[in-house]
Scaffold this motif. Structure first.
Motif, mmCIF file in Angstrom:
data_model
loop_
_atom_site.group_PDB
_atom_site.id
_atom_site.type_symbol
_atom_site.label_atom_id
_atom_site.label_comp_id
_atom_site.label_asym_id
_atom_site.label_seq_id
_atom_site.Cartn_x
_atom_site.Cartn_y
_atom_site.Cartn_z
ATOM 1 N N PHE A 271 -3.234 5.809 -15.762
ATOM 2 C CA PHE A 271 -2.285 4.930 -15.076
ATOM 3 C C PHE A 271 -2.938 3.602 -14.695
ATOM 4 O O PHE A 271 -2.269 2.571 -14.623
ATOM 5 N N TYR B 178 -3.657 11.162 -8.693
ATOM 6 C CA TYR B 178 -3.495 10.070 -9.654
ATOM 7 C C TYR B 178 -4.185 10.398 -10.982
ATOM 8 O O TYR B 178 -5.019 11.291 -11.067
ATOM 9 N N THR B 179 -3.821 9.648 -12.011
ATOM 10 C CA THR B 179 -4.456 9.806 -13.327
ATOM 11 C C THR B 179 -5.182 8.526 -13.692
ATOM 12 O O THR B 179 -4.723 7.416 -13.366
ATOM 13 N N GLN C 53 0.507 5.366 -7.460
ATOM 14 C CA GLN C 53 1.090 5.867 -8.709
ATOM 15 C C GLN C 53 2.402 6.597 -8.446
ATOM 16 O O GLN C 53 3.387 6.404 -9.160
ATOM 17 N N PHE C 54 2.419 7.443 -7.420
ATOM 18 C CA PHE C 54 3.634 8.187 -7.067
ATOM 19 C C PHE C 54 4.781 7.230 -6.737
ATOM 20 O O PHE C 54 5.924 7.418 -7.191
ATOM 21 N N THR C 55 4.501 6.168 -5.981
ATOM 22 C CA THR C 55 5.541 5.229 -5.566
ATOM 23 C C THR C 55 6.092 4.449 -6.753
ATOM 24 O O THR C 55 7.310 4.309 -6.912
ATOM 25 N N ILE C 56 5.188 3.934 -7.601
ATOM 26 C CA ILE C 56 5.632 3.132 -8.743
ATOM 27 C C ILE C 56 6.424 3.981 -9.743
ATOM 28 O O ILE C 56 7.473 3.561 -10.238
ATOM 29 N N GLU C 57 5.955 5.190 -9.991
ATOM 30 C CA GLU C 57 6.656 6.043 -10.967
ATOM 31 C C GLU C 57 7.992 6.527 -10.462
ATOM 32 O O GLU C 57 8.862 6.933 -11.248
ATOM 33 N N ASN C 58 8.198 6.504 -9.150
ATOM 34 C CA ASN C 58 9.471 6.960 -8.607
ATOM 35 C C ASN C 58 10.388 5.838 -8.145
ATOM 36 O O ASN C 58 11.432 6.083 -7.554
ATOM 37 N N GLU C 59 9.986 4.570 -8.365
ATOM 38 C CA GLU C 59 10.829 3.443 -8.001
ATOM 39 C C GLU C 59 11.847 3.211 -9.109
ATOM 40 O O GLU C 59 11.505 3.259 -10.280
#
Length: 299
Positions: A117, A113-114, A293-299
């Motif tokens: 974000f 994560y960053t 973060q990965f889930t939200i950015e790829n939804e």
């Protein structure tokens, strides 16, 4: 005048005639002995030469066997140069299958994560959530978390004189992440807690309509903890299942963070668990934040 011819005595002539066969036999024997001596001398010298040749061959073979094969720089003790391999980026493992699946979960490699974000994010939870700022991942001012908070008590609980609703109004965060339920499992039914969560979310939506509310499933416990507190894992599973159903029914955004912390048998992975089998090590917060973060950015 008569010439008298002197003749050998008959006895001498006979004696000479009788010695001739003996002389012949003797000569034959001498010749045989000489031939044998020549034969054995030949065998001796030829055998010695053969032994010398074999010894020479053996010595040469020994010299060849003792000689190390030429393998380039390795023969000189210099290791071959290895190609440079670039260091991989920092990654976190996460599973995308539903929690507690009996089959092996699919492993997905996700970036870490960053901080950017989560600059304008608010986290609401119980004692488990307090570690997210104690480990330095999220500023304390962005976290509303306290020991003992559950879905029923969250609206009345105050931290630094503010309720969660009041803190949200002051912050006006872009996103609000809620992980509640672990403290109510022992004495509240899953249905009751889900109903309390729906009520709390409705109040949040009124207070901060422009904030995106994101639910997080509650984490499992370790196998050891479950043996000491029977049925805990079953209650957690039942609550998370009803929470997922409520999210679908009410169109809530929910992230199944429990799945990335679970082993294939459904318990909290030892790498993420503190010694009490309930709370998190630092690695668990990194995994959760990366997965969110990965889930939200790829939804």
């Amino acid at each position: 005048m008569r010439v008298k011819i002197k003749r050998r005595p008959q006895s001498f002539v006979k004696k000479e005639a009788s010695l001739t066969p003996i002389i012949m036999i003797t000569n034959i024997l001498i010749a045989g002995v000489l031939l044998l001596m020549v034969f054995f001398a030949y065998k001796y010298f030829t055998s010695e030469e053969a032994d010398d040749e074999q010894l020479t061959i053996d010595n040469e073979q020994l010299t060849i066997d003792e000689t190390e094969p030429d393998v380039g720089d390795d023969a000189l003790g210099v290791p071959p140069e290895e190609p440079e391999i670039p260091e991989p980026p920092v990654m976190t493992k996460a599973v995308t299958t539903p929690p507690y699946a009996e089959e092996a979960p699919e492993i997905v490699i996700i970036p870490d994560y960053t901080d950017e974000f989560y600059e304008n994010a608010m986290f609401i939870g119980d004692s488990i959530m307090t570690g997210i700022h104690l480990y330095g991942h999220i500023p304390a001012g962005n976290v509303f978390a306290k020991v003992g908070v559950n879905p029923d008590s969250v609206m009345e609980t105050k931290i630094s004189g503010q309720t969660a609703l009041e803190m949200a109004v002051d912050m006006k965060p872009a996103r609000i992440y809620i992980m509640l339920g672990s403290n109510g499992i022992a004495f509240m039914s899953a249905g009751r807690m889900v109903s309390d969560m729906e009520e709390f979310i409705a109040e949040l939506e009124k207070a901060v309509p422009n904030s995106q509310i994101i639910l997080l499933t509650i984490p499992p416990v370790t196998d050891e903890y479950d043996r000491e507190h029977p049925e805990t894992i079953e209650k957690i599973t039942a609550y998370n299942t009803l929470l997922l159903e409520a999210a679908e029914r009410n169109n809530y955004f929910i992230i199944d963070t429990a799945s990335i912390l679970s082993t294939t048998t459904g318990f909290l992975a030892p790498a993420y668990a503190e010694v009490d089998g309930l709370h998190f090590r630092n690695a668990a917060y990194k995994a959760i934040l990366s997965y969110i973060q990965f889930t939200i950015e790829n939804e």
